[in-house]
Design a protein around this motif. Structure first.
Motif, mmCIF file in Angstrom:
data_model
loop_
_atom_site.group_PDB
_atom_site.id
_atom_site.type_symbol
_atom_site.label_atom_id
_atom_site.label_comp_id
_atom_site.label_asym_id
_atom_site.label_seq_id
_atom_site.Cartn_x
_atom_site.Cartn_y
_atom_site.Cartn_z
ATOM 1 N N ARG A 413 5.721 -16.421 55.996
ATOM 2 C CA ARG A 413 5.503 -17.772 55.444
ATOM 3 C C ARG A 413 6.575 -18.776 55.900
ATOM 4 N NH1 ARG A 413 2.228 -19.356 50.967
ATOM 5 N NH2 ARG A 413 2.599 -21.559 50.595
ATOM 6 N N SER A 414 7.800 -18.321 55.958
ATOM 7 C CA SER A 414 8.885 -19.246 56.311
ATOM 8 C C SER A 414 8.732 -19.780 57.741
ATOM 9 C CB SER A 414 10.235 -18.554 56.160
ATOM 10 O OG SER A 414 10.238 -17.397 56.991
ATOM 11 N N GLU A 415 7.886 -19.104 58.553
ATOM 12 C CA GLU A 415 7.690 -19.574 59.931
ATOM 13 C C GLU A 415 6.869 -20.864 59.992
ATOM 14 O OE1 GLU A 415 6.589 -16.643 62.935
ATOM 15 O OE2 GLU A 415 7.208 -15.044 61.565
ATOM 16 N N TRP A 416 6.042 -21.114 58.952
ATOM 17 C CA TRP A 416 5.229 -22.343 58.993
ATOM 18 C C TRP A 416 5.421 -23.248 57.783
ATOM 19 C CZ3 TRP A 416 2.061 -22.914 54.844
ATOM 20 C CH2 TRP A 416 1.645 -21.747 54.177
ATOM 21 N N ASP A 417 5.810 -22.675 56.638
ATOM 22 C CA ASP A 417 5.839 -23.477 55.412
ATOM 23 C C ASP A 417 7.143 -24.270 55.292
ATOM 24 O OD1 ASP A 417 5.554 -24.610 52.977
ATOM 25 O OD2 ASP A 417 5.453 -22.768 51.819
ATOM 26 N N GLY A 423 13.524 -20.627 52.255
ATOM 27 C CA GLY A 423 13.823 -19.690 51.164
ATOM 28 C C GLY A 423 13.126 -18.347 51.384
ATOM 29 N N VAL A 424 13.598 -17.332 50.669
ATOM 30 C CA VAL A 424 12.986 -16.004 50.779
ATOM 31 C C VAL A 424 11.771 -15.959 49.845
ATOM 32 C CG1 VAL A 424 13.354 -13.534 50.440
ATOM 33 C CG2 VAL A 424 15.228 -14.998 51.248
ATOM 34 N N VAL A 425 10.627 -15.544 50.401
ATOM 35 C CA VAL A 425 9.399 -15.510 49.593
ATOM 36 C C VAL A 425 9.156 -14.087 49.113
ATOM 37 C CG1 VAL A 425 6.931 -16.014 49.570
ATOM 38 C CG2 VAL A 425 8.466 -17.390 50.994
ATOM 39 N N GLN A 426 8.919 -13.984 47.806
ATOM 40 C CA GLN A 426 8.775 -12.658 47.212
ATOM 41 C C GLN A 426 7.480 -12.635 46.402
ATOM 42 O OE1 GLN A 426 11.905 -12.336 44.430
ATOM 43 N NE2 GLN A 426 11.445 -10.256 43.764
ATOM 44 N N GLU A 427 6.677 -11.574 46.533
ATOM 45 C CA GLU A 427 5.422 -11.483 45.771
ATOM 46 C C GLU A 427 5.714 -10.923 44.380
ATOM 47 O OE1 GLU A 427 0.991 -10.462 47.083
ATOM 48 O OE2 GLU A 427 2.198 -8.653 46.935
ATOM 49 N N MET A 428 5.369 -11.742 43.362
ATOM 50 C CA MET A 428 5.648 -11.341 41.976
ATOM 51 C C MET A 428 4.466 -10.601 41.349
ATOM 52 S SD MET A 428 8.522 -12.841 41.344
ATOM 53 C CE MET A 428 8.597 -12.870 39.559
ATOM 54 N N ALA A 429 3.269 -10.973 41.776
ATOM 55 C CA ALA A 429 2.068 -10.351 41.212
ATOM 56 C C ALA A 429 1.000 -10.331 42.284
ATOM 57 C CB ALA A 429 1.579 -11.151 40.012
ATOM 58 N N HIS A 430 0.110 -9.350 42.197
ATOM 59 C CA HIS A 430 -0.906 -9.172 43.244
ATOM 60 C C HIS A 430 -2.176 -8.643 42.593
ATOM 61 C CE1 HIS A 430 -2.210 -8.045 47.390
ATOM 62 N NE2 HIS A 430 -2.922 -7.173 46.711
ATOM 63 N N ILE A 431 -3.282 -9.340 42.797
ATOM 64 C CA ILE A 431 -4.564 -8.844 42.291
ATOM 65 C C ILE A 431 -5.487 -8.686 43.482
ATOM 66 C CG2 ILE A 431 -6.563 -9.325 40.825
ATOM 67 C CD1 ILE A 431 -4.798 -11.174 39.160
ATOM 68 N N ALA A 432 -5.844 -7.442 43.805
ATOM 69 C CA ALA A 432 -6.800 -7.218 44.899
ATOM 70 C C ALA A 432 -8.178 -7.552 44.345
ATOM 71 C CB ALA A 432 -6.741 -5.757 45.330
ATOM 72 N N ASN A 433 -8.976 -8.331 45.094
ATOM 73 C CA ASN A 433 -10.324 -8.618 44.562
ATOM 74 C C ASN A 433 -11.391 -8.420 45.628
ATOM 75 O OD1 ASN A 433 -10.015 -10.894 46.079
ATOM 76 N ND2 ASN A 433 -9.992 -12.330 44.391
ATOM 77 N N GLY A 434 -11.178 -7.410 46.455
ATOM 78 C CA GLY A 434 -12.176 -7.076 47.466
ATOM 79 C C GLY A 434 -11.698 -5.889 48.271
ATOM 80 N N GLN A 435 -12.616 -5.296 49.053
ATOM 81 C CA GLN A 435 -12.242 -4.095 49.803
ATOM 82 C C GLN A 435 -11.272 -4.420 50.930
ATOM 83 O OE1 GLN A 435 -15.934 -2.269 50.923
ATOM 84 N NE2 GLN A 435 -16.308 -1.472 48.887
ATOM 85 N N ASP A 436 -11.483 -5.562 51.592
ATOM 86 C CA ASP A 436 -10.565 -5.960 52.646
ATOM 87 C C ASP A 436 -9.226 -6.307 52.007
ATOM 88 O OD1 ASP A 436 -9.157 -7.911 54.461
ATOM 89 O OD2 ASP A 436 -10.906 -7.498 55.719
ATOM 90 N N ASN A 447 12.555 -18.032 46.588
ATOM 91 C CA ASN A 447 13.960 -18.058 46.159
ATOM 92 C C ASN A 447 14.708 -18.991 47.099
ATOM 93 O OD1 ASN A 447 13.516 -16.099 44.142
ATOM 94 N ND2 ASN A 447 13.480 -14.534 45.725
ATOM 95 N N SER A 448 15.076 -20.116 46.569
ATOM 96 C CA SER A 448 15.642 -21.174 47.395
ATOM 97 C C SER A 448 16.933 -20.736 48.072
ATOM 98 C CB SER A 448 15.896 -22.391 46.501
ATOM 99 O OG SER A 448 16.677 -23.307 47.202
ATOM 100 N N ALA A 449 17.055 -21.129 49.352
ATOM 101 C CA ALA A 449 18.276 -20.817 50.102
ATOM 102 C C ALA A 449 19.449 -21.621 49.533
ATOM 103 C CB ALA A 449 18.053 -21.156 51.568
ATOM 104 N N ASN A 450 19.110 -22.761 48.950
ATOM 105 C CA ASN A 450 20.135 -23.656 48.402
ATOM 106 C C ASN A 450 20.267 -23.364 46.898
ATOM 107 O OD1 ASN A 450 21.497 -25.779 47.290
ATOM 108 N ND2 ASN A 450 20.401 -27.367 48.430
ATOM 109 N N SER A 451 21.423 -22.906 46.476
ATOM 110 C CA SER A 451 21.566 -22.432 45.090
ATOM 111 C C SER A 451 21.385 -23.544 44.056
ATOM 112 C CB SER A 451 22.933 -21.781 44.905
ATOM 113 O OG SER A 451 23.927 -22.717 45.287
ATOM 114 N N SER A 452 21.530 -24.824 44.478
ATOM 115 C CA SER A 452 21.385 -25.897 43.495
ATOM 116 C C SER A 452 19.908 -26.187 43.202
ATOM 117 C CB SER A 452 22.060 -27.169 44.009
ATOM 118 O OG SER A 452 21.397 -27.602 45.176
#
Length: 568
Positions: A413-417, A423-436, A447-452
């Motif tokens: 994500r950080s490559e385009w967003d 910041g470091v992106v972390q998955e907090m919750a995940h709901i699978a809703n299909g076979q794929d 998690n913001s790189a800037n602590s403020s």
């Protein structure tokens, strides 16, 4: 916004709907419409914005998901009493035609050159069905397709989805940008939809501002046949409507639904339209011509995917791998419902609809960024203020599956967003809703790189089928999200979705099915919505338009660089 204020806004919207409903009922009995409160509020005249680029109209928001309402939807009344017998006769003939179109083989349907699909012989069609809605208008093209699939839903629920306009436009939100029932001529017999007729209007879309939407005014008729098969057919009523511009006519189109064991259904879909498609941008022409944009394959793939999504939403046995911060069945349901609203909102705002006017910003070519402003007032599902939407569509020489996997992966994500700001992106919750594995709803924490800076939460749904893929996300408020995770009402969460629609470019021999490795390129639409002012009456500054234009341009460059170096 305070919780109480949210409650009041929601209550206001509900009361307004109630007034609309009662006005409509009163109008039927009195025989003339209740003029002082039309069913859809009229458009407020657009106000020139302080932009210095000529007259740049601001579309006023109309509560609910309808940010704006098109001329077609606003100007059409239900049919007159005198027309009703003719409408019913037309629908009955259309039902017979649908049955034959769904079941006949050659010479009506001929195998395509590569043998993977069938194509309608127009000459044979005219010979087989001389009656109907008259000859094809000059300059119009015929698009006809047929597709069959087995889906995980029982026939009764399927019929209900097709006959209830709200469920229909929710399930097919990627194709139906807006729809309404103008009049129910018959509700059917014996407590089900057998024999139901309704006059409807709908707008069909491809998720890109480069493909004009198709508006249609039609009757929908549902019937259960002697062998137990259910059928739902649409046929255009344009000859009853003195409309100056008809760009799309629906010849008998619809589906046959056969009951299968274990709650499955076999669906045979026929899509048959005549359309003036000269407004389609060159890069989308092949996709539209292939039938993957509006054809039966698109409808069936969407239905199949949505049935799978609904089945997973109903599931009570939650796989252990997906708990994360969701601990209850209610929390899971609430989060899925919120994600569904986010997807509908995204799809309704990204196409070239007659409901909203895009203004093109940069020079010539397909990479132009289109922008529009809309006001959000008294809408509990959106933050109040002026919302700037911006979208662009472009071609990538990379298969859709590769683009989809890159955009949905939180690790890349950080490559385009740009907004997650490294910041470091972390998955907090995940709901699978299909076979794929690509079909899922997730809650991401940046998690913001800037602590403020405080950490940001993002709700994301990624979904893919053989004709289209989406990655749609929206920043969400931590307090509101906690409430949803505890099973609270997701309607109170204000969302402004942004995201991507990824379509095949229509060039591959096998119709550009997304799962195939090495198949053609992709058509990618990038769309952002940003709240530029929290006061709905504010003027829009040129600076905020430039910022959004810049944001899109940088995002596009980053995506192009990342996927093309992957491709190298």
């Amino acid at each position: 916004m305070s919780f109480d204020e949210h409650h009041l806004r929601l209550e206001n919207a509900r009361l307004r709907e109630e007034i609309d409903r009662i006005s409509a009922i009163a109008a039927k009995y009195v025989g003339k419409p209740v003029v002082n409160y039309p069913l859809i509020p009229p458009q407020v005249p657009t106000r020139p914005l302080d932009l210095g680029v000529g007259n740049f109209g601001a579309q006023p928001g109309l509560g609910g998901e309808m940010f704006g309402a098109s001329d077609l939807l606003r100007s059409i009344n239900g049919p007159t009493e005198a027309d009703k017998p003719m409408i019913i006769e037309l629908a009955v003939a259309a039902m017979e035609e649908l049955f034959r179109m769904a079941q006949m083989g050659e010479p009506l349907w001929l195998p395509s050159l590569d043998g993977t699909t069938t194509e309608l012989s127009e000459d044979e069609y005219i010979r087989s069905f001389p009656r109907g809605i008259g000859p094809k208008p000059a300059g119009f093209k015929c698009e006809a397709s047929r597709e069959t699939a087995v889906v995980i839903m029982n026939h009764i629920s399927l019929v209900e989805i097709l006959m209830d306009v709200n469920q229909w436009s929710t399930v097919f939100s990627g194709i139906v940008s807006r729809a309404m029932t103008l009049e129910v001529l018959s509700t059917g017999v014996a407590g089900n939809y057998n024999g139901a007729f309704q006059v409807m209007t709908a707008e069909f879309q491809v998720p890109s501002p480069l493909v004009p939407t198709r508006e249609s005014y039609f009757v929908r008729y549902c019937k259960q046949h002697a062998d137990g098969t259910w059928a739902v057919v649409d046929v255009s009523l344009d000859n009853l409507r003195p409309s100056p511009v008809v760009r799309c006519r629906r010849r008998p189109s619809g589906c046959l639904i056969q009951e299968m064991p274990n709650g499955y259904s076999k669906v045979t879909w026929v899509e048959h339209v005549e359309v003036d498609d000269r407004g389609v941008h060159n890069i989308y022409k092949q996709l539209v011509n292939s039938g993957l944009a509006f054809g039966a394959k698109r409808w069936v793939a969407t239905l199949d995917r949505q049935c799978e999504r609904l089945a997973s939403a109903m599931a009570t046995n939650i796989p252990t791998g997906e708990v994360g911060v969701i601990t209850s069945q209610e929390g899971r349901k609430s989060m899925l419902k919120l994600a569904e609203r986010m997807v509908i909102s995204f799809c309704a705002g990204v196409s070239a609809s007659t409901a909203h006017t895009w203004t093109t910003l940069s020079g010539s070519g397909a990479d132009d960024v289109r922008v529009m402003t809309r006001k959000s007032v008294d809408d509990p599902g959106r933050p109040p203020g002026i919302v700037l939407s911006a979208a662009t569509s472009f071609w990538l020489p990379v298969p859709p599956k590769r683009v989809f996997d890159f955009l949905r992966d939180e690790n890349s994500r950080s490559e385009w967003d740009i907004l997650s700001n490294g910041g470091v992106v972390q998955e907090m919750a995940h709901i699978a809703n299909g076979q794929d594995t690509g079909n899922c709803v997730s809650l991401l924490r940046v998690n913001s790189a800037n602590s403020s800076q405080s950490n940001m939460l993002i709700l994301q749904e990624s979904c893919t089928d053989s004709t289209a893929s989406f990655v749609i996300y929206a920043p969400v408020d931590v307090v509101a999200m906690n409430m949803v995770l505890n099973g609270g009402d997701p309607d109170y969460v204000a969302l402004l979705p942004s995201g991507f629609a990824i379509l095949p470019d229509g060039t591959t021999a096998h119709g550009g099915v997304i799962g195939e490795v090495g198949s053609g390129g992709s058509l990618l639409t990038v769309a952002f919505q940003i709240l530029v002012d929290s006061v709905p009456t504010a003027k829009l500054s040129l600076g905020s338009v430039a910022t959004v234009n810049n944001l899109i341009a940088c995002t596009v460059d980053r995506i192009k660089a990342a996927v093309s170096c992957e491709n190298a």
